[in-house]
Design a protein around this motif. Structure first.
Motif, PDB file in Angstrom:
ATOM      1  N   LEU A   1       5.042  -5.827   6.696  1.00  0.00           N
ATOM      2  CA  LEU A   1       3.885  -5.794   7.697  1.00  0.00           C
ATOM      3  C   LEU A   1       2.751  -4.740   7.017  1.00  0.00           C
ATOM      4  N   ALA A   2       3.531  -3.751   6.476  1.00  0.00           N
ATOM      5  CA  ALA A   2       2.459  -2.657   6.168  1.00  0.00           C
ATOM      6  C   ALA A   2       1.725  -3.028   5.204  1.00  0.00           C
ATOM      7  N   LEU A   3       2.394  -4.006   4.253  1.00  0.00           N
ATOM      8  CA  LEU A   3       1.683  -4.373   2.896  1.00  0.00           C
ATOM      9  C   LEU A   3       0.430  -5.372   3.252  1.00  0.00           C
ATOM     10  N   PHE A   4       0.810  -6.024   4.060  1.00  0.00           N
ATOM     11  CA  PHE A   4      -0.477  -7.229   4.602  1.00  0.00           C
ATOM     12  C   PHE A   4      -1.237  -7.036   5.672  1.00  0.00           C
ATOM     13  N   LEU A   5      -0.828  -5.923   6.719  1.00  0.00           N
ATOM     14  CA  LEU A   5      -1.555  -5.685   7.768  1.00  0.00           C
ATOM     15  C   LEU A   5      -1.888  -4.276   7.564  1.00  0.00           C
ATOM     16  N   ASP A   6      -2.484  -3.594   8.966  1.00  0.00           N
ATOM     17  CA  ASP A   6      -2.656  -2.369   8.856  1.00  0.00           C
ATOM     18  C   ASP A   6      -1.242  -1.691   9.165  1.00  0.00           C
ATOM     19  N   VAL A   7      -1.310  -0.502   8.592  1.00  0.00           N
ATOM     20  CA  VAL A   7       0.070   0.378   8.846  1.00  0.00           C
ATOM     21  C   VAL A   7       0.409   0.534  10.210  1.00  0.00           C
ATOM     22  N   ARG A   8      -0.731   0.827  10.814  1.00  0.00           N
ATOM     23  CA  ARG A   8      -0.457   1.226  12.482  1.00  0.00           C
ATOM     24  C   ARG A   8       0.021   0.142  13.241  1.00  0.00           C
ATOM     25  N   LEU A   9      -0.869  -0.794  12.995  1.00  0.00           N
ATOM     26  CA  LEU A   9      -0.037  -2.047  13.470  1.00  0.00           C
ATOM     27  C   LEU A   9       1.100  -2.610  13.198  1.00  0.00           C
ATOM     28  N   ALA A  10       1.564  -2.546  12.007  1.00  0.00           N
ATOM     29  CA  ALA A  10       2.979  -2.742  11.558  1.00  0.00           C
ATOM     30  C   ALA A  10       3.872  -1.876  12.204  1.00  0.00           C
ATOM     31  N   PHE A  11       3.300  -0.607  12.450  1.00  0.00           N
ATOM     32  CA  PHE A  11       4.388   0.390  13.141  1.00  0.00           C
ATOM     33  C   PHE A  11       4.770   0.006  14.546  1.00  0.00           C
ATOM     34  N   TRP A  12       3.523  -0.340  15.132  1.00  0.00           N
ATOM     35  CA  TRP A  12       3.677  -0.765  16.895  1.00  0.00           C
ATOM     36  C   TRP A  12       4.646  -2.146  16.996  1.00  0.00           C
ATOM     37  N   VAL A  13       4.405  -2.976  15.929  1.00  0.00           N
ATOM     38  CA  VAL A  13       5.180  -4.399  16.119  1.00  0.00           C
ATOM     39  C   VAL A  13       6.675  -4.145  15.705  1.00  0.00           C
ATOM     40  N   THR A  14       6.764  -3.183  14.732  1.00  0.00           N
ATOM     41  CA  THR A  14       8.209  -2.916  14.477  1.00  0.00           C
ATOM     42  C   THR A  14       8.950  -1.913  15.558  1.00  0.00           C
ATOM     43  N   VAL A  15       8.125  -1.081  16.260  1.00  0.00           N
ATOM     44  CA  VAL A  15       8.765  -0.311  17.472  1.00  0.00           C
ATOM     45  C   VAL A  15       8.951  -1.282  18.522  1.00  0.00           C
ATOM     46  N   GLY A  16       8.198  -2.406  18.609  1.00  0.00           N
ATOM     47  CA  GLY A  16       8.424  -3.530  19.753  1.00  0.00           C
ATOM     48  C   GLY A  16       9.947  -4.154  19.664  1.00  0.00           C
TER      49      GLY A  16
END
Length: 646
Positions: free
Chosen positions: A348-363
């Motif tokens: 996700l971090a490769l294609f989206l914003d890193v912070r967005l990828a982080f919150w998606v993963t935390v979910g």
């Protein structure tokens, strides 16, 4: 722009609520994971009733015709019984009635008792024993073995059993390896004749001097006193000084003077061996809220006392520890989950914003931990089946979080403000995401209605999956947008120029793949839509025919590498002891050859053999206890094949 309304907009504008809810799910789930019941396999009340009838001196055919069939016919029409199966041997018949799920077991039990009591059974048959079958959950097994007298082995085993039961953490311990204990008294006929005694005289003397009965009660001023006459004798040496006859010389003739008295066992053909030496096992069962880990910890804490109680020549080994099995499976699940989340975060971090990828993963872990809060409500424990359900849910939960996050990211890239983009992105995906979750829930609900033992075992799967899906849906539509709305654009990201260039490289590659290859390939497929449809229909037909033709195997449970291999030899009725021990030796010799040729101690940790006499039916059961599959070079199946060839 007109302010947005609705629960999604409210949650986005009240980020503290979203944070508190996430903390409740995470912290509450972690706390509940420490309290929730843990076991290897789910425990549930058995929906079966067992009827046992003994009839000494009969044959299997007589048992079937005179006992089994009349009882089966008597209970066949009782409502609530799913199926009946029986086991018959020369002197016993055991009938088991499997009940349907959801029936009142006690009510059916009373009906069965009434029907069986009204059945016409042979006059020599004992009264039927009717009871609800309860499966015990074995959690730990200790084997004691050594080339010592069986009585010494039994005494040591009984002492260790008492040590185990003294622990408040252990409730039920069973001693296996001995038939019924008895004191054996042998009197020579010539000796009886010399003293003009009969066997009845000796038996009556023993009865008079080995009694344990109530002596009534005595009323006193201080209250009522109960009297007990206790002349019980438990060991052979206790019978030595029993007077059998008063001699003319005035002295007494003691039992030890005319008889050989020794401790022994009722059936010498029921024997257990470990590594070729006599053995006994102590099996510890899990009850109530006990867990494999708590039982294992209690046993190991008592190990110094247990080792101190071992007599010379007796050794100890641990054959089964469910805590180890549970920990292995849990470690595998957690390791796979960790690496799965890491891969999701990186991609996700490769294609989206890193912070967005982080919150998606935390979910994703939030959904799993949150589900633990609700599992005890449905009496679901953490076990092999519920772990399997978590693995099934993992892939779908990841998709839900990615879909919501990617849609919000798309709205942000279109130029909308963070708050408007997150609200609009979540709202636009809410309906399809909701129906996707509902579709998956409906797909798993039929498992709840599976009949019999299969249904009782697997009904935890839909419970776990539904809990995870609902929490995941709530997190993706309400908590995730509230976090993404507060991702501020920052120049700080330019410090990581190398990573930004890598993101740009992957993004360009993805766009090129989509526009130059995928769209052109899709256009060609649409231009030949009838051919594509025909290929799809043919593929479906071939797939279905492959399944219906029986080429695709089916198993209720996946094949799991076993940690033991078993061989059973059934002997004819009437075989001699020499023949029994000859077969036993052949099995053990073949086993030792297999172990020696395939790694020795790196393959197996022991060999047990049981000589079992079940109402005259003799069998010899040998079992190789193997090391965990990851520690040996060959599989259990290969061990069994090599053993069979020997």
């Amino acid at each position: 722009m007109k302010p947005s309304k609705g629960p999604i907009a409210w949650m986005v504008n009240n980020g503290v609520t979203a944070n508190l809810l996430m903390l409740v799910f995470i912290i509450g789930g972690l706390l509940m994971s420490m309290q929730i019941r843990k076991e290897v396999y789910p425990s549930y009340p058995q929906n079966s009733i067992r009827i046992s009838v003994s009839y000494s001196g009969s044959t299997p055919s007589e048992m079937e015709q005179g006992v089994t069939l009349p009882i089966e016919n008597a209970i066949a029409d009782i409502e609530g019984i799913k199926e009946i199966h029986s086991r018959v041997n020369a002197s016993n018949s055991r009938i088991t009635a499997e009940l349907m799920n959801g029936v009142n077991v006690e009510s059916v039990l009373r009906e069965i008792e009434s029907a069986v009591n009204g059945a016409s059974l042979p006059s020599g048959a004992e009264s039927p024993k009717i009871y609800r079958y309860e499966k015990r959950n074995e959690s730990f097994e200790i084997v004691l073995y050594g080339d010592v007298d069986p009585i010494v082995l039994r005494e040591t085993s009984a002492e260790i059993k008492s040590i185990l039961l003294d622990s408040p953490a252990l409730t039920q311990v069973e001693l296996i390896g001995f038939s019924k204990y008895e004191v054996q008294i042998e009197v020579d006929s010539d000796t009886l004749q010399y003293y003009n005694l009969g066997l009845d005289d000796v038996a009556n003397s023993i009865s008079r001097n080995a009694i344990n009965q109530s002596g009534g009660k005595l009323d006193t001023d201080a209250g009522e006193v109960l009297l007990q006459l206790d002349e019980s004798r438990n060991w052979a040496e206790d019978f030595n000084n029993i007077s059998v006859l008063q001699l003319t010389t005035g002295s007494s003739l003691m039992l030890e003077d005319i008889a050989t008295i020794k401790d022994g066992f009722a059936d010498q053909r029921n024997r257990f061996f470990y590594d070729g030496q006599p053995s006994a096992s102590l099996r510890i069962y899990r009850l109530g809220e006990q867990t494999p880990a708590s039982i294992s910890e209690a046993v190991y804490n008592l190990m110094p006392q247990i080792e101190e109680a071992l007599r010379p020549g007796i050794s100890l080994n641990i054959l089964n520890d469910d805590a180890v099995v549970y920990q292995q499976r849990m470690s595998l699940l957690l390791k796979n989950a960790f690496f799965g989340l890491l891969v999701v975060l990186l991609l996700l971090a490769l294609f989206l914003d890193v912070r967005l990828a982080f919150w998606v993963t935390v979910g994703i872990p939030t959904a799993f931990l949150g589900s633990l809060l609700f599992l005890p409500v449905f009496d679901v424990s953490i076990n092999m089946i519920s772990m399997f359900a978590f693995i099934i849910a993992l892939g779908i939960v990841v998709d839900d979080a990615i879909i919501a996050g990617e849609n919000i990211h798309e709205k942000i890239t279109e130029g909308s403000s963070l708050f408007d983009a997150t609200i609009e992105g979540a709202k636009s995906i809410a309906v399809p995401l909701t129906f996707s979750i509902l579709t998956n829930i409906v797909a798993f609900i039929p498992i709840w209605f599976l009949p019999g033992t299969l249904g009782l075992t697997f009904k935890v799967i839909p419970v776990v999956i539904i809990c995870v899906f609902v929490i995941s849906w709530f997190e993706a539509l309400y908590i995730l947008p509230a976090h993404l709305a507060r991702i501020k654009k920052s120049k700080e990201s330019h410090r990581f120029k190398a990573f930004v260039r890598l993101q740009s490289l992957f993004d360009r590659g993805l766009q090129r793949l989509i526009h130059h290859y995928y769209l052109s390939f899709l256009k060609r497929l649409l231009d030949h839509r009838y051919l594509v449809t025909a290929i799809a229909v043919v593929t479906l037909a071939v797939s279905l025919s492959y399944v219906w033709g029986g080429h695709l195997g089916f198993r209720t449970m996946p094949r799991v590498e076993s940690e033991f291999s078993t061989a059973t030899a059934t002997l004819q009725i009437g075989v001699s002891d020499d023949e029994i021990y000859s077969v036993k030796q052949q099995l053990e010799d073949a086993t030792r050859e297999v172990i020696k040729d395939n790694g020795g101690d790196k393959l197996a940790k022991g060999l047990s053999t049981q000589i079992r006499n079940r109402d005259g039916e003799l069998s010899i059961i040998s079992r190789i206890f193997l090391l965990p599959s990851e520690q040996r070079l060959i599989s259990t199946r290969e061990v069994s094949q090599l053993w069979r060839k020997r």
